[in-house]
Motif scaffolding. Structure first.
Motif, PDB file in Angstrom:
ATOM      1  N   VAL A   1       0.834  -1.204   0.000  1.00 12.23           N
ATOM      2  CA  VAL A   1       0.000   0.000   0.000  1.00 12.23           C
ATOM      3  C   VAL A   1       0.865   1.249   0.000  1.00 12.23           C
ATOM      4  CG1 VAL A   1      -1.680   1.321   1.330  1.00 12.23           C
ATOM      5  CG2 VAL A   1      -1.957  -1.158   1.071  1.00 12.23           C
ATOM      6  N   THR A   2       1.947   1.235   0.805  1.00 11.99           N
ATOM      7  CA  THR A   2       2.848   2.385   0.858  1.00 11.99           C
ATOM      8  C   THR A   2       3.501   2.630  -0.500  1.00 11.99           C
ATOM      9  OG1 THR A   2       3.285   1.966   3.184  1.00 11.99           O
ATOM     10  CG2 THR A   2       4.849   3.357   2.012  1.00 11.99           C
ATOM     11  N   LEU A   3       3.944   1.556  -1.156  1.00  4.51           N
ATOM     12  CA  LEU A   3       4.582   1.708  -2.460  1.00  4.51           C
ATOM     13  C   LEU A   3       3.581   2.221  -3.515  1.00  4.51           C
ATOM     14  CD1 LEU A   3       6.841  -1.492  -2.577  1.00  4.51           C
ATOM     15  CD2 LEU A   3       7.554   0.883  -2.238  1.00  4.51           C
ATOM     16  N   ILE A   4       2.336   1.760  -3.437  1.00  8.36           N
ATOM     17  CA  ILE A   4       1.323   2.259  -4.376  1.00  8.36           C
ATOM     18  C   ILE A   4       1.092   3.752  -4.175  1.00  8.36           C
ATOM     19  CG2 ILE A   4      -1.133   2.143  -4.954  1.00  8.36           C
ATOM     20  CD1 ILE A   4      -0.992  -0.859  -4.491  1.00  8.36           C
ATOM     21  N   VAL A   5       0.976   4.138  -2.909  1.00  8.63           N
ATOM     22  CA  VAL A   5       0.774   5.570  -2.618  1.00  8.63           C
ATOM     23  C   VAL A   5       1.966   6.386  -3.106  1.00  8.63           C
ATOM     24  CG1 VAL A   5       0.514   7.257  -0.781  1.00  8.63           C
ATOM     25  CG2 VAL A   5      -0.787   5.119  -0.706  1.00  8.63           C
TER      26      VAL A   5
ATOM     27  N   PRO B   1       9.017   3.300  -7.099  1.00 14.16           N
ATOM     28  CA  PRO B   1       8.064   2.410  -6.404  1.00 14.16           C
ATOM     29  C   PRO B   1       7.508   1.318  -7.315  1.00 14.16           C
ATOM     30  CG  PRO B   1       7.601   4.702  -5.898  1.00 14.16           C
ATOM     31  CD  PRO B   1       8.597   4.705  -7.005  1.00 14.16           C
ATOM     32  N   GLN B   2       7.324   1.622  -8.607  1.00 17.14           N
ATOM     33  CA  GLN B   2       6.808   0.600  -9.518  1.00 17.14           C
ATOM     34  C   GLN B   2       7.817  -0.538  -9.700  1.00 17.14           C
ATOM     35  OE1 GLN B   2       5.100   2.244 -13.168  1.00 17.14           O
ATOM     36  NE2 GLN B   2       4.912   4.247 -12.164  1.00 17.14           N
ATOM     37  N   ILE B   3       9.086  -0.181  -9.827  1.00 20.88           N
ATOM     38  CA  ILE B   3      10.120  -1.223  -9.939  1.00 20.88           C
ATOM     39  C   ILE B   3      10.177  -2.052  -8.661  1.00 20.88           C
ATOM     40  CG2 ILE B   3      12.606  -1.595 -10.193  1.00 20.88           C
ATOM     41  CD1 ILE B   3      12.688   0.887 -11.968  1.00 20.88           C
TER      42      ILE B   3
ATOM     43  N   TYR C   1       4.440  -7.596  -5.984  1.00 21.19           N
ATOM     44  CA  TYR C   1       3.170  -7.052  -5.514  1.00 21.19           C
ATOM     45  C   TYR C   1       2.368  -6.564  -6.730  1.00 21.19           C
ATOM     46  CZ  TYR C   1       4.640  -6.929  -0.607  1.00 21.19           C
ATOM     47  OH  TYR C   1       5.036  -7.286   0.660  1.00 21.19           O
ATOM     48  N   ASP C   2       1.056  -6.512  -6.539  1.00 23.08           N
ATOM     49  CA  ASP C   2       0.197  -5.936  -7.582  1.00 23.08           C
ATOM     50  C   ASP C   2       0.346  -4.417  -7.544  1.00 23.08           C
ATOM     51  OD1 ASP C   2      -1.692  -5.255  -9.410  1.00 23.08           O
ATOM     52  OD2 ASP C   2      -3.412  -5.949  -8.251  1.00 23.08           O
ATOM     53  N   GLY C   3       0.757  -3.837  -8.683  1.00 20.20           N
ATOM     54  CA  GLY C   3       0.986  -2.385  -8.718  1.00 20.20           C
ATOM     55  C   GLY C   3      -0.263  -1.560  -8.914  1.00 20.20           C
ATOM     56  N   GLY C   4      -1.386  -2.173  -9.175  1.00 23.93           N
ATOM     57  CA  GLY C   4      -2.617  -1.411  -9.350  1.00 23.93           C
ATOM     58  C   GLY C   4      -2.519  -0.445 -10.524  1.00 23.93           C
ATOM     59  N   SER C   5      -2.816   0.822 -10.270  1.00 21.27           N
ATOM     60  CA  SER C   5      -2.833   1.854 -11.321  1.00 21.27           C
ATOM     61  C   SER C   5      -1.561   2.678 -11.365  1.00 21.27           C
ATOM     62  CB  SER C   5      -4.040   2.788 -11.103  1.00 21.27           C
ATOM     63  OG  SER C   5      -5.248   2.050 -11.106  1.00 21.27           O
TER      64      SER C   5
ATOM     65  N   VAL D   1      -0.470   3.741 -14.756  1.00 22.20           N
ATOM     66  CA  VAL D   1      -1.209   4.883 -15.312  1.00 22.20           C
ATOM     67  C   VAL D   1      -0.528   6.194 -14.920  1.00 22.20           C
ATOM     68  CG1 VAL D   1      -3.436   6.072 -15.350  1.00 22.20           C
ATOM     69  CG2 VAL D   1      -3.349   3.572 -15.284  1.00 22.20           C
ATOM     70  N   ALA D   2       0.025   6.249 -13.698  1.00 21.04           N
ATOM     71  CA  ALA D   2       0.733   7.451 -13.272  1.00 21.04           C
ATOM     72  C   ALA D   2       1.921   7.737 -14.185  1.00 21.04           C
ATOM     73  CB  ALA D   2       1.193   7.293 -11.823  1.00 21.04           C
ATOM     74  N   SER D   3       2.660   6.695 -14.586  1.00 18.27           N
ATOM     75  CA  SER D   3       3.786   6.904 -15.498  1.00 18.27           C
ATOM     76  C   SER D   3       3.315   7.442 -16.847  1.00 18.27           C
ATOM     77  CB  SER D   3       4.550   5.594 -15.692  1.00 18.27           C
ATOM     78  OG  SER D   3       5.136   5.177 -14.475  1.00 18.27           O
ATOM     79  N   LEU D   4       2.192   6.912 -17.338  1.00 20.60           N
ATOM     80  CA  LEU D   4       1.674   7.414 -18.617  1.00 20.60           C
ATOM     81  C   LEU D   4       1.246   8.879 -18.514  1.00 20.60           C
ATOM     82  CD1 LEU D   4      -0.457   4.349 -19.800  1.00 20.60           C
ATOM     83  CD2 LEU D   4       1.795   5.056 -20.617  1.00 20.60           C
TER      84      LEU D   4
END
Length: 400
Positions: A57-61, A84-86, A93-97, A100-103
């Motif tokens: 959760v912390t990495l997603i945030v 955090p995505q890497i 872990y599941d990176g979720g969205s 999309v932030a990178s795009l």
């Protein structure tokens, strides 16, 4: 698409931080909810994902937080968001969205920064994705990788197109403003030139007619008791001269009307009116003579008026300053390629420039004559005459 002032879209454009914060919060909430609900399902494409925990959760945030300030430092935040995505991919872990932030950050760099920085951003995004693929348990999923690459290229191209369109519109606006300023400058210059021309015309009309009227009034005063008939003739000449002056002034000032009215328009005087001008000067007391040499030809309107005003100004100054017994000669010579105008007197005029009496103030006559002659490429000489007196001579070139 134009934005209506006062609409929610216009408000968001004025407060981009609020919109970007809301976007980051929504993506973070959706990503966290998806990972918690789905649990260990494979939603990221990086193989079997671990169960979500506080670290994921912390990495997603952290991966979505850079969207808040994406308009200020998009390139730096794109690099920060990749970390955090890497880490999510390396820890399975599941990176979720977060992708999309990178795009979104890639689009922001392409749309708001230069070409070099946008290419660097594309390289950073490709490198980050390559690292995630290397850390993936299933790197051979080429369909997913090809789709991700096509989407990233499309986002970058759209961002560049938006930037180019924005730059093109800004250039059009700037060009329109420059043209507007240039038009205003041309309008002011044209108005100033027209005011100067009207000032010269008014000076020529007023100076000539008032000078003649003054001389006539002085003559009438001297003979009023001894020769009443002569005084009557002088007063009638003053009356006629005053009417003529008013008629010419109405014609000149009529162009200044702004209320839609039209002034009393009359043709401008020219070289054909010289005999009448010389007769006026004779009636005023100046013994003037006129010689016209060469074959008369139709003159351009500007030169015709300029030559007439020059002779009028010169004779007026001879009447005022040459003395009571002075004589004046006007010579007009028509030549094939030029027009020669010469006015000379044998009076007591000053030296160097038009003489002025003690009660006279510097006028615009000399300046107006010089401007008129220079306007048509002529040559002007003003100064003492050989043998006494004063001389004004001008040559106007004539084109075929």
């Amino acid at each position: 698409m134009r934005t209506t002032p006062g609409s929610p879209r216009a408000w968001l454009r004025r407060h981009p931080l609020f919109g970007d914060s809301a976007l980051a919060a929504v993506l973070a909430g959706v990503s966290i909810a998806a990972t918690v609900v789905i649990g260990t399902g494979d939603t990221s494409g990086y193989g079997p994902a671990k169960a979500p925990d506080a670290l994921s959760v912390t990495l997603i945030v952290l991966g979505l937080a850079p969207l808040v300030l994406r308009r200020r430092w998009p390139f730096v935040l794109l690099c920060v968001a990749a970390l955090p995505q890497i880490a999510l991919a390396a820890l399975h872990y599941d990176g979720g969205s977060t992708a999309v932030a990178s795009l979104i950050l890639l689009y922001t760099v392409a749309a708001y920064r230069g070409l070099a920085l946008s290419l660097a951003a594309a390289a950073v995004a490709a490198l980050a994705y390559a690292l995630k693929v290397i850390l993936d348990d299933d790197p051979a999923n080429w369909t997913r990788h090809t789709f991700a690459m096509v989407v990233a290229i499309a986002v970058w191209v759209v961002g560049r197109s938006v930037r180019l369109r924005r730059a093109y519109l800004a250039e059009l606006v700037d060009r329109a403003e420059r043209l507007e300023r240039a038009r205003d400058a041309d309008t002011r210059a044209a108005r100033a030139e027209e005011r100067s021309r009207i000032a010269r015309e008014l000076h020529d009309v007023v100076a000539h007619h008032v000078s003649v009227m003054t001389v006539q009034a002085a003559a009438a005063r001297k003979v009023l008791d001894t020769r009443p008939e002569a005084a009557k003739d002088a007063l009638m000449a003053i009356e006629e001269m005053g009417r003529t002056a008013m008629r010419e002034m109405r014609g000149i000032v009529g162009v200044l009307r702004t209320d839609g009215e039209t002034g009393e328009l009359s043709p401008q005087p020219g070289m054909g009116d010289l005999p009448g001008l010389v007769d006026q000067m004779r009636e005023a007391g100046l013994r003037a003579q006129l010689w016209i040499e060469g074959e008369r030809r139709i003159l351009p309107p500007g030169i015709d008026l300029a030559a007439y005003r020059l002779i009028q100004e010169a004779l007026t100054n001879s009447l005022r300053h040459a003395g009571p017994a002075a004589r004046a000669w006007v010579t007009v010579r028509h030549e094939p390629s030029e027009l020669l105008v010469q006015v000379e007197d044998d009076g007591l005029g000053g030296t160097g420039e038009f003489a002025r009496g003690p009660d006279d103030r510097p006028g615009h006559g000399l300046v107006g004559i010089r401007e008129r002659v220079a306007l048509y490429g002529g040559i002007l000489r003003i100064g003492p005459r050989h043998g006494g007196g004063f001389e004004v001579r001008a040559r106007f070139p004539l084109k075929d």
